[in-house]
Design a protein around this motif. Structure first.
Motif, PDB file in Angstrom:
ATOM      1  N   TRP A   1       0.833  -1.206   0.000  1.00 36.09           N
ATOM      2  CA  TRP A   1       0.000   0.000   0.000  1.00 36.09           C
ATOM      3  C   TRP A   1       0.867   1.256   0.000  1.00 36.09           C
ATOM      4  CZ3 TRP A   1      -0.325   3.804   3.825  1.00 36.09           C
ATOM      5  CH2 TRP A   1      -1.348   4.746   3.631  1.00 36.09           C
TER       6      TRP A   1
ATOM      7  N   CYS B   1       3.862   1.613  -1.168  1.00 35.89           N
ATOM      8  CA  CYS B   1       4.492   1.758  -2.482  1.00 35.89           C
ATOM      9  C   CYS B   1       3.499   2.296  -3.509  1.00 35.89           C
ATOM     10  CB  CYS B   1       5.067   0.422  -2.931  1.00 35.89           C
ATOM     11  SG  CYS B   1       6.514  -0.134  -1.985  1.00 35.89           S
ATOM     12  N   ARG B   2       2.280   1.743  -3.512  1.00 35.01           N
ATOM     13  CA  ARG B   2       1.267   2.219  -4.457  1.00 35.01           C
ATOM     14  C   ARG B   2       0.926   3.679  -4.203  1.00 35.01           C
ATOM     15  NH1 ARG B   2      -1.155  -2.787  -3.249  1.00 35.01           N
ATOM     16  NH2 ARG B   2      -2.692  -1.739  -1.904  1.00 35.01           N
TER      17      ARG B   2
ATOM     18  N   HIS C   1       3.691   6.098  -5.533  1.00 34.38           N
ATOM     19  CA  HIS C   1       3.641   6.160  -6.995  1.00 34.38           C
ATOM     20  C   HIS C   1       2.439   6.976  -7.460  1.00 34.38           C
ATOM     21  CE1 HIS C   1       3.050   4.830 -11.163  1.00 34.38           C
ATOM     22  NE2 HIS C   1       4.334   4.506 -11.169  1.00 34.38           N
TER      23      HIS C   1
ATOM     24  N   THR D   1       9.907   1.090  -6.535  1.00 32.94           N
ATOM     25  CA  THR D   1       8.819   2.068  -6.526  1.00 32.94           C
ATOM     26  C   THR D   1       9.325   3.458  -6.834  1.00 32.94           C
ATOM     27  OG1 THR D   1       7.474   0.787  -4.970  1.00 32.94           O
ATOM     28  CG2 THR D   1       7.048   3.150  -5.085  1.00 32.94           C
TER      29      THR D   1
END
Length: 241
Positions: free
Chosen positions: A174, A176-177, A180, A210
């Motif tokens: 989560w 990392c997302r 980004h 990431t």
């Protein structure tokens, strides 16, 4: 802008991973800004680290003084960040010591980056009074020459949940997302993307991937790479302070 902090107190393998990150950024034409902590409870940064930073010619920002934890300080500043709650006079004293220590390493900086991106109002005043060109905090960049605040939130992986197993893996994915997605969102709005990498992040391959993926994505959106030292009031997100 991509910055790297925490190498002063990092494990012995951190410099090798930092070299790898720098090489990846070089291949993309993205300069790196080093946030340098000139002292620590264990002494000064290693000569190898200082030589590497000097040889690369990367931009440098003074990153506090020694980051020594001291919960007894006003507001629990040791837990929040070295300059998070200091009044102007105390911040000025620590800045003077930090600049002297940085000069002793053969380095110099016109940019101050608050540890943990937390700078009290007194710290911002002290940084300005000592002739720095800018002060970096969590919400943006104080550009003293132009008397503006460039509003741009610092992105990174700082939130750490005390979990284990599958829950920890989900939390990491989560984070990392989120980094980004936030980087791309800011770039699409013609904002200023600030990605802060810590030495401890380099131990986690997913975080490194990431960061590089986010860099590729914002470049694809038309962003141009630069350093903090090269910023001015002409940047698209500048707002009057």
């Amino acid at each position: 802008m991509v910055s790297l902090s925490g190498l002063t107190d990092a494990r012995s393998d951190a410099l090798a991973t930092a070299r790898d990150l720098a090489a990846e950024l070089d291949s993309r034409g993205v300069p790196l800004t080093h946030l340098v902590q000139p002292a620590s409870p264990d002494g000064r940064p290693s000569g190898e680290l200082v030589d590497w930073i000097g040889e690369r010619g990367d931009a440098i920002a003074l990153h506090g003084y020694d980051h020594t934890p001291d919960p007894a300080r006003r507001g629990g500043v040791g837990r929040k960040g070295e300059f998070a709650a200091l009044p102007r006079h105390e911040a000025g004293l620590r800045l003077t010591a930090a600049r002297r220590a940085l000069t002793g390493l053969g380095l110099a900086a016109a940019v101050f980056a608050a540890p943990r991106w937390l700078a009290s109002p007194g710290t911002v005043e002290a940084v300005r009074a000592q002739g720095f060109r800018m002060c970096l905090d969590e919400g943006g960049v104080h550009l003293f020459d132009d008397d503006v605040l460039l509003r741009a939130r610092a992105l990174g992986f700082r939130l750490e949940a005390v979990v284990s197993g599958e829950e920890r893996r989900r939390a990491e994915a989560w984070r990392c997302r989120l980094l980004h997605a936030e980087a791309v969102r800011i770039a699409r709005r013609a904002g200023v993307v600030r990605i802060g990498v810590r030495a401890k992040d380099l131990r986690r391959p997913d975080r490194v991937r990431t960061v590089l993926g986010a860099v590729d994505a914002v470049l694809a959106e038309g962003a141009w790479p630069t350093t903090y030292a090269a910023l001015s009031a002409t940047a698209p997100a500048a707002r009057t302070a």
